[in-house]
Design a protein around this motif. Sequence first.
Motif, PDB file in Angstrom:
ATOM      1  N   LEU A 296       0.837  -1.201   0.000  1.00 34.82           N
ATOM      2  CA  LEU A 296       0.000   0.000   0.000  1.00 34.82           C
ATOM      3  C   LEU A 296       0.876   1.258   0.000  1.00 34.82           C
ATOM      4  CD1 LEU A 296      -2.804  -1.231   2.434  1.00 34.82           C
ATOM      5  CD2 LEU A 296      -2.813  -1.195  -0.053  1.00 34.82           C
ATOM      6  N   ASP A 297       0.872   2.071   1.080  1.00 29.95           N
ATOM      7  CA  ASP A 297       1.614   3.339   1.094  1.00 29.95           C
ATOM      8  C   ASP A 297       3.047   3.186   1.596  1.00 29.95           C
ATOM      9  OD1 ASP A 297      -0.747   4.640   0.308  1.00 29.95           O
ATOM     10  OD2 ASP A 297      -1.379   4.879   2.395  1.00 29.95           O
ATOM     11  N   PHE A 298       3.478   1.955   1.865  1.00 26.90           N
ATOM     12  CA  PHE A 298       4.787   1.755   2.492  1.00 26.90           C
ATOM     13  C   PHE A 298       5.701   0.872   1.652  1.00 26.90           C
ATOM     14  CE2 PHE A 298       2.773   3.614   6.046  1.00 26.90           C
ATOM     15  CZ  PHE A 298       3.767   3.998   6.944  1.00 26.90           C
ATOM     16  N   TYR A 299       6.991   1.210   1.705  1.00 32.70           N
ATOM     17  CA  TYR A 299       8.038   0.387   1.114  1.00 32.70           C
ATOM     18  C   TYR A 299       8.783  -0.348   2.226  1.00 32.70           C
ATOM     19  CZ  TYR A 299       7.751   2.738  -3.453  1.00 32.70           C
ATOM     20  OH  TYR A 299       7.340   3.217  -4.673  1.00 32.70           O
ATOM     21  N   TRP A 311      10.021  -0.518   7.395  1.00 31.35           N
ATOM     22  CA  TRP A 311       8.857  -0.076   6.629  1.00 31.35           C
ATOM     23  C   TRP A 311       8.842   1.442   6.648  1.00 31.35           C
ATOM     24  CZ3 TRP A 311       6.175  -2.937   3.426  1.00 31.35           C
ATOM     25  CH2 TRP A 311       6.084  -4.311   3.625  1.00 31.35           C
ATOM     26  N   VAL A 312       8.865   2.047   5.459  1.00 35.97           N
ATOM     27  CA  VAL A 312       8.956   3.504   5.350  1.00 35.97           C
ATOM     28  C   VAL A 312       7.881   4.018   4.412  1.00 35.97           C
ATOM     29  CG1 VAL A 312      10.406   5.431   4.617  1.00 35.97           C
ATOM     30  CG2 VAL A 312      11.430   3.494   5.815  1.00 35.97           C
ATOM     31  N   ASN A 313       7.215   5.093   4.825  1.00 40.06           N
ATOM     32  CA  ASN A 313       6.188   5.689   3.971  1.00 40.06           C
ATOM     33  C   ASN A 313       6.783   6.145   2.646  1.00 40.06           C
ATOM     34  OD1 ASN A 313       4.458   8.308   3.123  1.00 40.06           O
ATOM     35  ND2 ASN A 313       3.165   6.853   4.225  1.00 40.06           N
ATOM     36  N   GLU A 314       6.009   5.999   1.578  1.00 39.07           N
ATOM     37  CA  GLU A 314       6.493   6.305   0.229  1.00 39.07           C
ATOM     38  C   GLU A 314       6.950   7.762   0.077  1.00 39.07           C
ATOM     39  OE1 GLU A 314       3.262   5.432  -2.363  1.00 39.07           O
ATOM     40  OE2 GLU A 314       1.874   6.816  -1.380  1.00 39.07           O
ATOM     41  N   ILE A 344       0.057  12.058  15.771  1.00 36.17           N
ATOM     42  CA  ILE A 344      -0.019  11.353  14.495  1.00 36.17           C
ATOM     43  C   ILE A 344       0.749  12.154  13.455  1.00 36.17           C
ATOM     44  CG2 ILE A 344      -1.527  10.404  12.709  1.00 36.17           C
ATOM     45  CD1 ILE A 344      -3.720  10.189  14.819  1.00 36.17           C
ATOM     46  N   ILE A 345       1.903  11.647  13.076  1.00 41.29           N
ATOM     47  CA  ILE A 345       2.759  12.337  12.111  1.00 41.29           C
ATOM     48  C   ILE A 345       2.264  12.107  10.693  1.00 41.29           C
ATOM     49  CG2 ILE A 345       5.132  12.546  11.241  1.00 41.29           C
ATOM     50  CD1 ILE A 345       6.007  11.398  14.018  1.00 41.29           C
ATOM     51  N   LYS A 346       1.926  10.856  10.386  1.00 41.88           N
ATOM     52  CA  LYS A 346       1.451  10.507   9.038  1.00 41.88           C
ATOM     53  C   LYS A 346       0.550   9.297   9.145  1.00 41.88           C
ATOM     54  CE  LYS A 346       1.365  10.448   4.487  1.00 41.88           C
ATOM     55  NZ  LYS A 346       0.761  11.551   3.684  1.00 41.88           N
ATOM     56  N   LYS A 347      -0.747   9.494   8.884  1.00 44.34           N
ATOM     57  CA  LYS A 347      -1.684   8.372   8.862  1.00 44.34           C
ATOM     58  C   LYS A 347      -1.751   7.829   7.445  1.00 44.34           C
ATOM     59  CE  LYS A 347      -6.189   6.853  10.498  1.00 44.34           C
ATOM     60  NZ  LYS A 347      -6.545   6.042   9.315  1.00 44.34           N
ATOM     61  N   ALA A 348      -1.486   6.554   7.289  1.00 38.73           N
ATOM     62  CA  ALA A 348      -1.448   5.940   5.962  1.00 38.73           C
ATOM     63  C   ALA A 348      -1.893   4.482   6.085  1.00 38.73           C
ATOM     64  CB  ALA A 348      -0.040   6.044   5.377  1.00 38.73           C
ATOM     65  N   LYS A 349      -1.674   3.715   5.045  1.00 39.49           N
ATOM     66  CA  LYS A 349      -2.047   2.293   5.046  1.00 39.49           C
ATOM     67  C   LYS A 349      -0.843   1.455   4.650  1.00 39.49           C
ATOM     68  CE  LYS A 349      -6.859   3.195   3.727  1.00 39.49           C
ATOM     69  NZ  LYS A 349      -7.917   2.930   2.727  1.00 39.49           N
ATOM     70  N   PRO A 350      -0.623   0.340   5.335  1.00 36.15           N
ATOM     71  CA  PRO A 350      -1.354  -0.196   6.497  1.00 36.15           C
ATOM     72  C   PRO A 350      -0.841   0.333   7.836  1.00 36.15           C
ATOM     73  CG  PRO A 350       0.303  -1.772   5.813  1.00 36.15           C
ATOM     74  CD  PRO A 350       0.409  -0.607   4.864  1.00 36.15           C
ATOM     75  N   TYR A 351       0.165   1.236   7.807  1.00 38.85           N
ATOM     76  CA  TYR A 351       0.771   1.718   9.044  1.00 38.85           C
ATOM     77  C   TYR A 351       0.628   3.234   9.155  1.00 38.85           C
ATOM     78  CZ  TYR A 351       3.038  -2.771   8.156  1.00 38.85           C
ATOM     79  OH  TYR A 351       3.280  -4.082   7.858  1.00 38.85           O
ATOM     80  N   SER A 352       0.808   3.707  10.357  1.00 38.38           N
ATOM     81  CA  SER A 352       0.853   5.147  10.594  1.00 38.38           C
ATOM     82  C   SER A 352       2.133   5.475  11.348  1.00 38.38           C
ATOM     83  CB  SER A 352      -0.354   5.614  11.413  1.00 38.38           C
ATOM     84  OG  SER A 352      -1.528   5.573  10.634  1.00 38.38           O
ATOM     85  N   LEU A 353       2.726   6.596  10.969  1.00 35.71           N
ATOM     86  CA  LEU A 353       3.920   7.084  11.654  1.00 35.71           C
ATOM     87  C   LEU A 353       3.453   7.965  12.803  1.00 35.71           C
ATOM     88  CD1 LEU A 353       7.074   7.162  11.519  1.00 35.71           C
ATOM     89  CD2 LEU A 353       6.837   9.283  10.214  1.00 35.71           C
ATOM     90  N   ILE A 354       3.882   7.631  14.021  1.00 34.20           N
ATOM     91  CA  ILE A 354       3.403   8.343  15.203  1.00 34.20           C
ATOM     92  C   ILE A 354       4.570   8.705  16.112  1.00 34.20           C
ATOM     93  CG2 ILE A 354       1.233   7.053  15.104  1.00 34.20           C
ATOM     94  CD1 ILE A 354       2.383   5.690  17.802  1.00 34.20           C
ATOM     95  N   LYS A 355       4.247   9.451  17.159  1.00 29.67           N
ATOM     96  CA  LYS A 355       5.240   9.783  18.182  1.00 29.67           C
ATOM     97  C   LYS A 355       4.600   9.631  19.551  1.00 29.67           C
ATOM     98  CE  LYS A 355       6.334  14.088  18.681  1.00 29.67           C
ATOM     99  NZ  LYS A 355       6.850  15.439  18.440  1.00 29.67           N
ATOM    100  N   HIS A 356       5.323   8.988  20.445  1.00 31.45           N
ATOM    101  CA  HIS A 356       4.865   8.848  21.827  1.00 31.45           C
ATOM    102  C   HIS A 356       6.017   9.169  22.763  1.00 31.45           C
ATOM    103  CE1 HIS A 356       2.879   7.448  25.404  1.00 31.45           C
ATOM    104  NE2 HIS A 356       3.751   6.472  25.602  1.00 31.45           N
ATOM    105  N   GLU A 357       5.811  10.184  23.596  1.00 31.49           N
ATOM    106  CA  GLU A 357       6.822  10.622  24.564  1.00 31.49           C
ATOM    107  C   GLU A 357       8.164  10.878  23.884  1.00 31.49           C
ATOM    108  OE1 GLU A 357       6.807   7.704  27.682  1.00 31.49           O
ATOM    109  OE2 GLU A 357       4.995   8.533  28.600  1.00 31.49           O
ATOM    110  N   GLY A 358       8.100  11.504  22.702  1.00 31.82           N
ATOM    111  CA  GLY A 358       9.301  11.903  21.988  1.00 31.82           C
ATOM    112  C   GLY A 358       9.891  10.857  21.072  1.00 31.82           C
ATOM    113  N   VAL A 359       9.419   9.606  21.173  1.00 35.51           N
ATOM    114  CA  VAL A 359       9.940   8.519  20.347  1.00 35.51           C
ATOM    115  C   VAL A 359       9.053   8.333  19.120  1.00 35.51           C
ATOM    116  CG1 VAL A 359      10.523   6.064  20.239  1.00 35.51           C
ATOM    117  CG2 VAL A 359      10.958   7.364  22.332  1.00 35.51           C
ATOM    118  N   ILE A 360       9.672   8.303  17.945  1.00 33.18           N
ATOM    119  CA  ILE A 360       8.963   8.188  16.676  1.00 33.18           C
ATOM    120  C   ILE A 360       8.999   6.737  16.208  1.00 33.18           C
ATOM    121  CG2 ILE A 360       8.904   8.946  14.264  1.00 33.18           C
ATOM    122  CD1 ILE A 360      10.392  11.496  15.248  1.00 33.18           C
ATOM    123  N   GLY A 361       7.847   6.234  15.788  1.00 31.48           N
ATOM    124  CA  GLY A 361       7.777   4.861  15.306  1.00 31.48           C
ATOM    125  C   GLY A 361       6.470   4.598  14.582  1.00 31.48           C
ATOM    126  N   LEU A 362       6.140   3.329  14.416  1.00 33.17           N
ATOM    127  CA  LEU A 362       4.960   2.932  13.654  1.00 33.17           C
ATOM    128  C   LEU A 362       3.970   2.168  14.518  1.00 33.17           C
ATOM    129  CD1 LEU A 362       6.830   1.496  10.534  1.00 33.17           C
ATOM    130  CD2 LEU A 362       5.657   3.697  10.627  1.00 33.17           C
TER     131      LEU A 362
END
Length: 373
Positions: A296-299, A311-314, A344-362
């Motif tokens: 989908l939206d990820f490579y 897994w990285v957003n396109e 929510i940094i980037k909502k996409a399919k099938p994953y979303s890039l988010i941040k929690h307590e300063g840590v960025i992940g999926l």
Amino acid sequence: MNKTKSTKVLNLNLPTNKRFLFMSDIHGDIKLFKQALHDVNFSDDDYLFVIGDMIEKGDFLDNISMLDYIIELNQKPNVYFMSGNCDEVFRFILPPLDKEKFLYYALDKQKSIINDLANRLNYSLHQSMDIEDFIALIQKSFPQYYSFIEELPDVIFINDLLVLVHGGIEDIHNIPKNSIDVLKFDRFLELSKPQPKTMIVGHYPTRNYRSDIACVNPIFDSRKNIISIDGGNNVVKGGQLNVVILDSLETMRYSFVCLDHYPKYQIEEDIYYEHPKNFYSMRYGKNEVKVLTKDLDFYLIQPIDSEDLLWVNEEFIFKVDHKFYCYDGSNTFLSLKKGDQISIIKKAKPYSLIKHEGVIGLIESKYIHEDQL
């Protein structure tokens, strides 16, 4: 006007029972800056230090609004603004200089104070423009900006306990004479020796110091006696504005708060992921990768210098001369608990890039329900 600037050092002796607030690398984000001052209840009883890069890279016209606001705020006796390499556009770019460098800022970067000033004057920027004519007009129309930047200190010593500088100083007993050497010091925390006094720096986003996880929180390095506070606001995907708070010079107790513009969401159920054997975070920049497959939206990619898979957003993948590059990526899927708040940094399919307590992940996007946004 001279393109060089002698390093300006300011020594302060301040009350030891007051609260101190430190920020850096706001990059024209006047809305977040004002929100930060509100959230920490900034008052005339506090001391505020902004350690450079107040402008550049902000949204359209925000650089001018930011300059106007901080020039006014700078009249307060408890507020200190300092020079950063991006603020020095007025010295290194807007005096007459080589055409290519000016046009790069004006036409390629586009989020420069140059664009904002041109818009304010209804002046068209283009490849064949008369650069000297434009700069003469800027200098005549906005002398207050030049004088403000000209007077900013590059280094501040506080009570012989703290050293503030945008980029970094290798040896505080031998401060470089040319200011750009202390304003632009990439990887300072990584390269510096331990400091004799606590040094607080910005300039280099903190997520670039870690190759295991992507974290934009301040780094308090007690071994090197350095605090690095640049959260990558307006620069890094998932960046934030960090406010480091020192309770007083008596306690030397630090804390921090952080702010960003991303939509907030409260997790409605526990989420658990098996963590990879090796955490891997790509440092921001041009990283060559192999593209293995797409979902989908990820490579699914593999960095050339690593066996790790991400897994990285396109949007973060680009191709140059038949090679693929990625400027941002992490293999971390974040385990969360019900009630955790995320950005929510980037909502996409099938994953979303988010941040929690300063840590960025999926996380899997199925955990983010549209009706709750």
